[in-house]
Design a protein around this motif. Sequence first.
Motif, PDB file in Angstrom:
ATOM      1  N   ASN A  69       0.585  13.871  15.303  1.00 11.93           N
ATOM      2  CA  ASN A  69       0.642  12.866  16.369  1.00 11.93           C
ATOM      3  C   ASN A  69      -0.247  11.684  16.048  1.00 11.93           C
ATOM      4  OD1 ASN A  69       2.433  14.376  17.796  1.00 11.93           O
ATOM      5  ND2 ASN A  69       0.888  15.329  19.108  1.00 11.93           N
ATOM      6  N   HIS A  70      -1.430  11.986  15.486  1.00  7.09           N
ATOM      7  CA  HIS A  70      -2.347  10.909  15.131  1.00  7.09           C
ATOM      8  C   HIS A  70      -1.702   9.973  14.112  1.00  7.09           C
ATOM      9  CE1 HIS A  70      -5.787   8.777  13.517  1.00  7.09           C
ATOM     10  NE2 HIS A  70      -6.377   9.034  14.665  1.00  7.09           N
ATOM     11  N   ILE A  71      -1.035  10.561  13.131  1.00  5.68           N
ATOM     12  CA  ILE A  71      -0.395   9.744  12.091  1.00  5.68           C
ATOM     13  C   ILE A  71       0.721   8.884  12.686  1.00  5.68           C
ATOM     14  CG2 ILE A  71       1.129   9.895  10.054  1.00  5.68           C
ATOM     15  CD1 ILE A  71      -0.704  12.207   9.083  1.00  5.68           C
ATOM     16  N   LEU A  72       1.533   9.473  13.559  1.00  7.70           N
ATOM     17  CA  LEU A  72       2.621   8.698  14.167  1.00  7.70           C
ATOM     18  C   LEU A  72       2.062   7.535  14.990  1.00  7.70           C
ATOM     19  CD1 LEU A  72       5.070  11.575  15.253  1.00  7.70           C
ATOM     20  CD2 LEU A  72       5.146  10.180  13.196  1.00  7.70           C
ATOM     21  N   GLU A  73       0.995   7.803  15.744  1.00  9.40           N
ATOM     22  CA  GLU A  73       0.372   6.736  16.537  1.00  9.40           C
ATOM     23  C   GLU A  73      -0.238   5.671  15.625  1.00  9.40           C
ATOM     24  OE1 GLU A  73       0.823   6.252  19.615  1.00  9.40           O
ATOM     25  OE2 GLU A  73       1.724   8.195  20.081  1.00  9.40           O
ATOM     26  N   THR A  74      -0.804   6.114  14.508  1.00 10.82           N
ATOM     27  CA  THR A  74      -1.406   5.167  13.558  1.00 10.82           C
ATOM     28  C   THR A  74      -0.344   4.223  12.997  1.00 10.82           C
ATOM     29  OG1 THR A  74      -3.054   6.810  12.946  1.00 10.82           O
ATOM     30  CG2 THR A  74      -2.774   4.971  11.430  1.00 10.82           C
ATOM     31  N   VAL A  75       0.820   4.765  12.682  1.00 11.76           N
ATOM     32  CA  VAL A  75       1.899   3.918  12.159  1.00 11.76           C
ATOM     33  C   VAL A  75       2.265   2.852  13.191  1.00 11.76           C
ATOM     34  CG1 VAL A  75       4.287   3.865  11.355  1.00 11.76           C
ATOM     35  CG2 VAL A  75       2.805   5.757  10.701  1.00 11.76           C
ATOM     36  N   LYS A  76       2.403   3.269  14.448  1.00 17.05           N
ATOM     37  CA  LYS A  76       2.726   2.321  15.528  1.00 17.05           C
ATOM     38  C   LYS A  76       1.662   1.228  15.623  1.00 17.05           C
ATOM     39  CE  LYS A  76       6.168   4.202  18.264  1.00 17.05           C
ATOM     40  NZ  LYS A  76       7.316   3.555  18.821  1.00 17.05           N
ATOM     41  N   GLY A 107       0.872  -1.168   0.000  1.00 17.85           N
ATOM     42  CA  GLY A 107       0.000   0.000   0.000  1.00 17.85           C
ATOM     43  C   GLY A 107       0.899   1.204   0.000  1.00 17.85           C
ATOM     44  N   ILE A 108       0.490   2.236  -0.725  1.00 21.84           N
ATOM     45  CA  ILE A 108       1.369   3.400  -0.785  1.00 21.84           C
ATOM     46  C   ILE A 108       0.620   4.665  -0.383  1.00 21.84           C
ATOM     47  CG2 ILE A 108       1.078   3.520  -3.307  1.00 21.84           C
ATOM     48  CD1 ILE A 108       4.230   4.554  -2.935  1.00 21.84           C
ATOM     49  N   VAL A 109       1.262   5.446   0.461  1.00 22.65           N
ATOM     50  CA  VAL A 109       0.718   6.742   0.873  1.00 22.65           C
ATOM     51  C   VAL A 109       1.654   7.795   0.298  1.00 22.65           C
ATOM     52  CG1 VAL A 109       0.059   8.194   2.814  1.00 22.65           C
ATOM     53  CG2 VAL A 109      -0.153   5.708   2.989  1.00 22.65           C
ATOM     54  N   ARG A 135       0.885  -6.094   3.011  1.00 23.28           N
ATOM     55  CA  ARG A 135       1.968  -6.605   3.846  1.00 23.28           C
ATOM     56  C   ARG A 135       2.959  -5.497   4.153  1.00 23.28           C
ATOM     57  NH1 ARG A 135       4.600 -11.973   1.258  1.00 23.28           N
ATOM     58  NH2 ARG A 135       6.020 -12.172   3.018  1.00 23.28           N
ATOM     59  N   LEU A 136       3.134  -4.611   3.165  1.00 28.70           N
ATOM     60  CA  LEU A 136       4.093  -3.511   3.299  1.00 28.70           C
ATOM     61  C   LEU A 136       3.378  -2.196   3.031  1.00 28.70           C
ATOM     62  CD1 LEU A 136       7.086  -2.421   3.411  1.00 28.70           C
ATOM     63  CD2 LEU A 136       7.115  -2.697   0.924  1.00 28.70           C
ATOM     64  N   LEU A 137       3.469  -1.269   3.974  1.00 30.81           N
ATOM     65  CA  LEU A 137       2.912   0.065   3.768  1.00 30.81           C
ATOM     66  C   LEU A 137       4.066   1.041   3.578  1.00 30.81           C
ATOM     67  CD1 LEU A 137       0.357   1.868   3.749  1.00 30.81           C
ATOM     68  CD2 LEU A 137       0.757   2.275   6.192  1.00 30.81           C
ATOM     69  N   ILE A 138       4.036   1.771   2.453  1.00 32.96           N
ATOM     70  CA  ILE A 138       5.086   2.738   2.160  1.00 32.96           C
ATOM     71  C   ILE A 138       4.511   4.132   2.350  1.00 32.96           C
ATOM     72  CG2 ILE A 138       6.648   3.631   0.390  1.00 32.96           C
ATOM     73  CD1 ILE A 138       6.677   0.886  -0.882  1.00 32.96           C
ATOM     74  N   MET A 161       1.739  -5.072  10.249  1.00 29.97           N
ATOM     75  CA  MET A 161       2.115  -4.482   8.958  1.00 29.97           C
ATOM     76  C   MET A 161       3.582  -4.008   8.998  1.00 29.97           C
ATOM     77  SD  MET A 161      -0.247  -1.710   6.952  1.00 29.97           S
ATOM     78  CE  MET A 161      -1.806  -2.576   7.134  1.00 29.97           C
ATOM     79  N   THR A 162       4.315  -4.329   7.949  1.00 30.93           N
ATOM     80  CA  THR A 162       5.666  -3.803   7.803  1.00 30.93           C
ATOM     81  C   THR A 162       5.544  -2.409   7.187  1.00 30.93           C
ATOM     82  OG1 THR A 162       6.419  -6.048   7.372  1.00 30.93           O
ATOM     83  CG2 THR A 162       7.941  -4.279   6.790  1.00 30.93           C
ATOM     84  N   VAL A 163       6.343  -1.468   7.667  1.00 30.64           N
ATOM     85  CA  VAL A 163       6.206  -0.087   7.195  1.00 30.64           C
ATOM     86  C   VAL A 163       7.563   0.447   6.723  1.00 30.64           C
ATOM     87  CG1 VAL A 163       5.514   2.277   7.809  1.00 30.64           C
ATOM     88  CG2 VAL A 163       4.311   0.331   8.838  1.00 30.64           C
ATOM     89  N   LEU A 164       7.537   1.060   5.548  1.00 30.55           N
ATOM     90  CA  LEU A 164       8.695   1.822   5.055  1.00 30.55           C
ATOM     91  C   LEU A 164       8.304   3.293   5.142  1.00 30.55           C
ATOM     92  CD1 LEU A 164      11.349   2.404   3.624  1.00 30.55           C
ATOM     93  CD2 LEU A 164      10.304   1.685   1.475  1.00 30.55           C
ATOM     94  N   TYR A 165       9.015   4.039   5.986  1.00 33.44           N
ATOM     95  CA  TYR A 165       8.612   5.407   6.331  1.00 33.44           C
ATOM     96  C   TYR A 165       9.728   6.380   5.937  1.00 33.44           C
ATOM     97  CZ  TYR A 165       6.546   9.080   9.274  1.00 33.44           C
ATOM     98  OH  TYR A 165       5.947  10.221   9.733  1.00 33.44           O
ATOM     99  N   THR A 166       9.434   7.296   5.020  1.00 36.90           N
ATOM    100  CA  THR A 166      10.467   8.281   4.667  1.00 36.90           C
ATOM    101  C   THR A 166      10.190   9.593   5.381  1.00 36.90           C
ATOM    102  OG1 THR A 166       9.629   9.624   2.840  1.00 36.90           O
ATOM    103  CG2 THR A 166      10.271   7.363   2.308  1.00 36.90           C
ATOM    104  N   SER A 167      11.259  10.280   5.757  1.00 36.72           N
ATOM    105  CA  SER A 167      11.092  11.570   6.435  1.00 36.72           C
ATOM    106  C   SER A 167      12.401  12.341   6.411  1.00 36.72           C
ATOM    107  CB  SER A 167      10.673  11.340   7.890  1.00 36.72           C
ATOM    108  OG  SER A 167      10.447  12.571   8.538  1.00 36.72           O
TER     109      SER A 167
END
Length: 342
Positions: free
Chosen positions: A178-185, A86-88, A161-164, A192-198
């Motif tokens: 904050n909501h987004i950071l908590e959602t990722v957690k 899935g891509i955001v 399986r992977l959220l980017i 879910m495996t997460v690839l997070y760019t920042s």
Amino acid sequence: MSDVRPGADLVVVTDLVKRFGQNAAVDGVSLTIREGEVFGLLGPNGAGKTTAISMISCLIAPTGGTVTVGGFSVANDASKVKKALGIVPQEIALYPTLTALENLRFWGRMYGLSGALLEERVAEALETAGLADRAKERVETYSGGMKRRINIAAGIMHHPRLLIMDEPTVGIDPQSRNHILETVKELNKRGMTVLYTSHYMEEVEFLCDRVAIVDHGRVIACGTVEQLKRLVGDENVISVRIASIPDGVMESLRELTAVDSVTLHVPLLKERDGEPVQDSDVSPAGAGEGVTIEVLSRDSGAVIADVVGVLGRAGAHVLAVDVREPNLESVFLHLTGTSLRD
Ligand SMILES: Nc1ncnc2c1ncn2[C@@H]1O[C@H](COP(=O)(O)OP(=O)(O)O)[C@@H](O)[C@H]1O
Ligand SMILES: [Mg+2]
């Protein structure tokens, strides 16, 4: 997600290259993302993060190198790769005149969902985004932060399986952030495996099990946050906030013995929903009024008096002094000689 094996390699990137004309946006990147982790890609604007994840998610073709996701090659099995992820994206991918509910139904159908399962997943995604009570309002009436949250909901309906996620918190209000950071957690806790760019090191430190620091299209360091901090050795960060910066003071500070580097942080004005905001509103590292000078030193105890002395003699009004352990920003500075925020 029956074939999930925590700790196994989910994404394997080998010698990945993308050239745009003469410019190598991605210049030989190799990395592995393990099933079940939150993996961070941390780097300044222009480092090549978006280009790299666009190749991992089959949106653009590599100039060289290989990528596999769940064992499937991006070059030969793109449809299987696309199903697994899935891509955001950074850009909001929503229809402004439709409601959140209608947008999510649209995206759900794009992922092959229909009937009762579609409705179930839409409701679940709205709940995750914290927008169930606003679902019947048109997206154009939403704040920037709410749009981002719906964008995330759109990326998770097929339980990838992977959220980017590509810099999902840039320029939004602190609550949505904050909501987004908590959602990722939370999504990661559910498997879910997460690839997070920042380019915000605080976010990456907060979220990520492992981090690749990227600069000019290359991975310059990769490991857990603890491992990366050890690269800086026993240096500490002396942070001094002053009202304004006198001429020549940076040079004087750099001449002090036991000072390894000196950087200046000036709060930037950024736009949020069309309104200018202080960088400090969108990033916890930004620090109120004035400017902040950060000095990296192996001997902070001895250096701190020298630093304050130099600033005082130059006529700077010192507002606050703080000494802390190195963070990922100091790691980046140590490795590149430049700040993540330059
Ligand atoms: N479609 C494109 N055409 C030409 N240059 C590009 C294109 N996309 C990105 N670039 C360049 O590649 C480099 C990396 O960009 P990008 O991947 O967007 O970095 P990041 O996401 O880390 O900010 C930049 O120098 C950017 O200007
Ligand atoms: Mg980008």
